[in-house]
Design an enzyme around this catalytic site. Structure first.
Site, PDB file in Angstrom:
ATOM      1  N   ASN A 155       0.877  -1.181  -0.142  1.00 13.99           N
ATOM      2  CA  ASN A 155      -0.068  -0.072  -0.130  1.00 13.99           C
ATOM      3  C   ASN A 155       0.865   1.397   0.117  1.00 13.99           C
ATOM      4  O   ASN A 155       0.400   2.222  -0.712  1.00 13.99           O
ATOM      5  CB  ASN A 155      -1.015  -0.066   1.050  1.00 13.99           C
ATOM      6  CG  ASN A 155      -0.388  -0.328   2.600  1.00 13.99           C
ATOM      7  OD1 ASN A 155       0.768  -0.771   2.637  1.00 13.99           O
ATOM      8  ND2 ASN A 155      -1.166   0.409   3.345  1.00 13.99           N
ATOM      9  N   GLU A 254       3.652  -4.980  12.308  1.00 13.33           N
ATOM     10  CA  GLU A 254       2.822  -4.086  12.149  1.00 13.33           C
ATOM     11  C   GLU A 254       1.440  -4.315  11.447  1.00 13.33           C
ATOM     12  O   GLU A 254       1.724  -4.567  10.083  1.00 13.33           O
ATOM     13  CB  GLU A 254       3.509  -2.783  11.515  1.00 13.33           C
ATOM     14  CG  GLU A 254       4.658  -2.348  12.258  1.00 13.33           C
ATOM     15  CD  GLU A 254       5.109  -0.985  11.865  1.00 13.33           C
ATOM     16  OE1 GLU A 254       5.034  -0.491  10.913  1.00 13.33           O
ATOM     17  OE2 GLU A 254       5.759  -0.380  12.610  1.00 13.33           O
ATOM     18  N   CYS A 288      -3.426   1.505   6.487  1.00 11.28           N
ATOM     19  CA  CYS A 288      -3.904   0.665   7.711  1.00 11.28           C
ATOM     20  C   CYS A 288      -4.505   1.453   8.796  1.00 11.28           C
ATOM     21  O   CYS A 288      -5.029   0.782   9.659  1.00 11.28           O
ATOM     22  CB  CYS A 288      -2.386   0.017   8.257  1.00 11.28           C
ATOM     23  SG  CYS A 288      -1.094   1.271   8.415  1.00 11.28           S
ATOM     24  N   GLU A 467       7.546   0.493  16.289  1.00  7.02           N
ATOM     25  CA  GLU A 467       8.975   1.268  15.995  1.00  7.02           C
ATOM     26  C   GLU A 467       8.580   2.704  15.972  1.00  7.02           C
ATOM     27  O   GLU A 467       7.767   3.152  16.343  1.00  7.02           O
ATOM     28  CB  GLU A 467       8.858   0.544  14.397  1.00  7.02           C
ATOM     29  CG  GLU A 467       9.062  -0.908  14.427  1.00  7.02           C
ATOM     30  CD  GLU A 467       9.451  -1.488  13.008  1.00  7.02           C
ATOM     31  OE1 GLU A 467      10.489  -0.959  12.354  1.00  7.02           O
ATOM     32  OE2 GLU A 467       9.328  -2.654  12.543  1.00  7.02           O
TER      33      GLU A 467
HETATM   34  N1  LIG Z   1      -0.096  -1.792  10.921  1.00  2.00           N
HETATM   35  C1  LIG Z   1       0.583  -1.208  10.093  1.00  2.00           C
HETATM   36  O1  LIG Z   1       1.600  -0.389  10.325  1.00  2.00           O
HETATM   37  C2  LIG Z   1       0.276  -1.359   8.770  1.00  2.00           C
HETATM   38  C3  LIG Z   1       0.959  -0.692   7.446  1.00  2.00           C
HETATM   39  C4  LIG Z   1       0.760  -0.785   6.146  1.00  2.00           C
HETATM   40  C5  LIG Z   1      -0.389  -2.085   5.883  1.00  2.00           C
HETATM   41  N2  LIG Z   1      -0.719  -2.780   6.957  1.00  2.00           N
HETATM   42  C6  LIG Z   1      -1.689  -3.904   6.714  1.00  2.00           C
HETATM   43  O2  LIG Z   1      -1.219  -4.747   5.738  1.00  2.00           O
HETATM   44  C7  LIG Z   1      -2.291  -5.388   4.915  1.00  2.00           C
HETATM   45  C8  LIG Z   1      -2.314  -5.040   3.578  1.00  2.00           C
HETATM   46  O3  LIG Z   1      -0.967  -5.393   2.882  1.00  2.00           O
HETATM   47  P1  LIG Z   1      -0.781  -6.806   2.214  1.00  2.00           P
HETATM   48  O4  LIG Z   1      -2.069  -7.123   1.646  1.00  2.00           O
HETATM   49  O5  LIG Z   1       0.439  -6.606   1.201  1.00  2.00           O
HETATM   50  O6  LIG Z   1      -0.341  -7.833   3.387  1.00  2.00           O
HETATM   51  P2  LIG Z   1       0.029  -9.272   3.353  1.00  2.00           P
HETATM   52  O7  LIG Z   1       0.196  -9.806   4.690  1.00  2.00           O
HETATM   53  O8  LIG Z   1      -0.980 -10.104   2.394  1.00  2.00           O
HETATM   54  O9  LIG Z   1       1.506  -9.347   2.581  1.00  2.00           O
HETATM   55  C9  LIG Z   1       2.260  -8.604   3.006  1.00  2.00           C
HETATM   56  C10 LIG Z   1       3.825  -9.074   2.583  1.00  2.00           C
HETATM   57  O10 LIG Z   1       3.884 -10.474   3.216  1.00  2.00           O
HETATM   58  C11 LIG Z   1       4.186 -11.365   2.300  1.00  2.00           C
HETATM   59  N3  LIG Z   1       3.657 -12.573   2.865  1.00  2.00           N
HETATM   60  C12 LIG Z   1       2.459 -12.822   2.577  1.00  2.00           C
HETATM   61  N4  LIG Z   1       2.333 -14.333   3.124  1.00  2.00           N
HETATM   62  C13 LIG Z   1       3.597 -14.765   3.688  1.00  2.00           C
HETATM   63  C14 LIG Z   1       4.265 -15.777   4.138  1.00  2.00           C
HETATM   64  N5  LIG Z   1       3.574 -16.837   4.409  1.00  2.00           N
HETATM   65  N6  LIG Z   1       5.259 -15.972   4.856  1.00  2.00           N
HETATM   66  C15 LIG Z   1       6.191 -14.788   4.443  1.00  2.00           C
HETATM   67  N7  LIG Z   1       5.773 -13.635   3.822  1.00  2.00           N
HETATM   68  C16 LIG Z   1       4.515 -13.484   3.444  1.00  2.00           C
HETATM   69  C17 LIG Z   1       3.586 -10.618   1.036  1.00  2.00           C
HETATM   70  O11 LIG Z   1       4.301 -11.455  -0.203  1.00  2.00           O
HETATM   71  C18 LIG Z   1       4.111  -9.294   1.415  1.00  2.00           C
HETATM   72  O12 LIG Z   1       5.409  -9.025   0.877  1.00  2.00           O
HETATM   73  C19 LIG Z   1      -3.414  -4.850   5.593  1.00  2.00           C
HETATM   74  O13 LIG Z   1      -4.005  -5.751   6.425  1.00  2.00           O
HETATM   75  C20 LIG Z   1      -3.006  -3.636   6.224  1.00  2.00           C
HETATM   76  O14 LIG Z   1      -3.827  -3.069   7.382  1.00  2.00           O
HETATM   77  C21 LIG Z   1      -0.472  -2.626   8.305  1.00  2.00           C
HETATM   78  O1  LIG Z   2      -0.883   1.838   5.891  1.00  2.00           O
HETATM   79  C1  LIG Z   2       0.010   2.224   6.830  1.00  2.00           C
HETATM   80  C2  LIG Z   2       0.574   3.373   6.993  1.00  2.00           C
HETATM   81  C3  LIG Z   2       1.662   3.299   7.817  1.00  2.00           C
HETATM   82  C4  LIG Z   2       2.619   4.370   8.045  1.00  2.00           C
HETATM   83  C5  LIG Z   2       3.849   4.318   8.732  1.00  2.00           C
HETATM   84  O2  LIG Z   2       4.084   3.210   8.973  1.00  2.00           O
HETATM   85  C6  LIG Z   2       4.505   5.549   8.778  1.00  2.00           C
HETATM   86  O3  LIG Z   2       4.080   6.698   8.353  1.00  2.00           O
HETATM   87  O4  LIG Z   2       5.561   5.389   9.318  1.00  2.00           O
END
Ligand SMILES: NC(=O)c1ccc[n+]([C@@H]2O[C@H](COP(=O)([O-])OP(=O)(O)OC[C@H]3O[C@@H](n4cnc5c(N)ncnc54)[C@H](O)[C@@H]3O)[C@@H](O)[C@H]2O)c1
Ligand SMILES: O=C/C=C/C=C(\O)C(=O)O
Length: 486
Positions: A155, A254, A288, A467
């Protein structure tokens, strides 16, 4: 067509298997490039390179030398700003107006901020008495944790990856990055910048591929990685946590959220609408920290819903190069299927669709893109999956509340606890509510205002650890206590 290779030990290399996958532009569905998919062999080569670099020039550099190089990395991103911008927007479809203000500048800042911080954060010292009266002195020093596996989502690809790589390298670690398969380009391009900045080979490595049964899993299963930092879905976090348990490796997670916006009748309505508009629809809702649940005090509910509807309908949907556009497509057609399934579910569950709910008509080749309408619902039950699941699309459900207590209860009703936005001009109320909402990040009368020195992360199922600021330094270093008998 361009192919995107792994970056291992300072070289761009293809996969021994010859396996490639498509990198698709979500604005039109066309293939932009072919990406090499790493097997265990490439992942192992990257980890070995990272291990060797720890003992090599990187490990031997002074803090001054290392941090000076990281400043050059930041300068290198800025010097190639347009290239990074183009690549990020092609991979994600997001408006250039957004990425030029957030994603790319933060990509550079993530190196500068942590390079400066590590030079200025002290550690602790304690004097203690001993039976002979001479005493002893304890002091702590930081050492790099080792090889860090960085697994990042799609994202905010450059921003979220450098948010981890910046502090990891500042602390003297080496990294193997596995970017999302949806958005590999800026992570690959950063290898060139690292080289130009003088980062020694093996310090920054990139392997491309998918998650399970692919590069992501191979990296987390590799026994010579010392710790993992991951941003992504909560379910993926669970899988990574399990993999990291083997060999007792540290993790920073995260994860997902289903964040609440709380709008009180004593808010400044203009600010609340502007902020909620961004928190629900910015980056096509793929943030997120976004608020997919908005709770509004009953006396201003109708006005709020009407004004947010008007604001959503004023959004201009368009491709990255459209300077007027403030909403792009979703990241992929596959993700659109998920989002649209919730749009359908909302209708099935009896929602009032205030606006949106479908797919906009897009002209010409854009018709093949992953576009969706910004969408607002009211009238759903609190246990509808639309209100409890993270959808990660440009949408929110708005529900009225009657008392402050009820608003807090609703905010805290889910197993997530990432972020919340509170809108109230009553300072006492704002502090009181902020103290009770269960989330790692609370914004009052604002949203996504980021100071990189602050702790960032989620409580409950939204994450493990923090972090940001000294908290990044805590994760990316091992503290060693040295006790000297005097
Ligand atoms: N808390 C935060 O700071 C934060 C920030 C941004 C996004 N997010 C979350 O991320 C999600 C969206 O991103 P996404 O769809 O790319 O997430 P995702 O979990 O599908 O994938 C994230 C990464 O993990 C890898 N991955 C997937 N399965 C794996 C496994 N079994 N082993 C190792 N690696 C693996 C993917 O290839 C990708 O690089 C949403 O849930 C969002 O809320 C959280
Ligand atoms: O989608 C999530 C956004 C996260 C943002 C950060 O981790 C940041 O601003 O450092």
């Amino acid at each position: 067509m361009k192919d995107i290779k792994h970056y291992i030990n300072g070289q761009y290399v293809g996969s021994a298997s010859g396996k490639l996958f498509d990198n698709v532009n979500p604005a039109n569905g066309k293939v932009i490039s072919k990406v090499h998919e790493a097997g265990r062999e490439e992942v192992d080569a990257a980890v070995q390179a990272a291990r060797a670099a720890l003992r090599g020039p990187w490990g031997k550099m002074t803090l001054e030398q290392r941090t000076a190089i990281l400043h050059k990395v930041a300068d290198g991103i800025n010097a190639r700003f347009d290239e990074f911008l183009e690549a990020e927007c092609l991979d994600t479809g997001k408006p250039k107006s957004l990425a030029s203000h957030i994603d790319i500048p933060r990509g550079a800042a993530n190196f500068k901020v942590f390079a400066d911080m590590i030079k200025n954060v002290p550690t602790e010292a304690f004097e203690m008495p001993t039976p002979d009266g001479a005493g002893a002195l304890n002091y702590a020093v930081r050492r790099p944790k080792g090889v860090i596996g960085v697994i990042s989502p799609w994202n905010l690809p450059l921003l979220l990856m450098t948010w981890k790589v910046g502090p990891a390298l500042a602390c003297g670690n080496t990294v193997v990055v596995k970017p999302s398969e949806e958005t590999p380009t800026t992570t690959a391009l950063l290898g060139e910048v690292m080289k130009e900045a003088g980062v020694p080979d093996g310090v920054y490595n990139v392997v491309h591929g998918f998650g399970g049964d692919s590069a992501g899993a191979y990296l987390t299963e590799h026994p010579q990685v010392d710790g993992f930092t991951f941003t992504g879905e909560t379910g993926t976090g669970e899988v990574i946590m399990k993999a990291a348990a083997k060999g007792i490796r540290d993790i920073s997670l995260e994860l997902g959220g289903k964040n609440a916006g709380l709008v009180f009748a004593d808010c400044d309505m203009d600010k609340a609408i502007e902020g909620t508009m961004r928190s629900a629809f910015a980056n096509c809702g793929q943030v997120c920290l976004g608020t997919e649940r908005v709770y509004v005090e009953r006396s201003i509910f109708d006005e709020f819903v009407g004004r947010l509807k008007e604001a959503a309908e004023g959004l201009k949907i368009g491709p990255p190069d459209d300077a007027e556009a403030n909403m792009g497509p979703l990241v992929s057609l596959k993700h659109r299927e998920k989002v649209l399934s919730y749009y359908q579910k909302a209708v099935d569950d009896g929602a009032t669709v205030v606006t949106g709910g479908g797919v906009p008509d897009m002209p010409g080749e854009l018709a093949g893109g992953a576009w969706v309408q910004p969408t607002i619902w009211t009238g759903l039950a609190d246990d509808s999956a639309v209100v409890t699941d993270e959808i990660f699309g440009p949408c929110c459900h708005i529900r009225p509340f009657d008392t402050e207590e009820e608003a807090i209860e609703l905010a805290n009703s889910l197993p997530y606890g990432l972020a919340s936005a509170i809108w109230s001009e009553n300072i006492t109320r704002a502090h009181r509510v902020a103290g009770r909402v269960e989330a790692g990040i609370i914004w009052v009368n604002s949203w996504f205002l980021r100071d990189l020195r602050t702790p960032f992360g989620g409580s409950k199922q939204s994450g493990v650890g923090r972090e940001g600021g000294v908290h990044s330094l805590e994760f990316y270093t091992e503290m060693k206590n040295i006790c000297v008998k005097l």
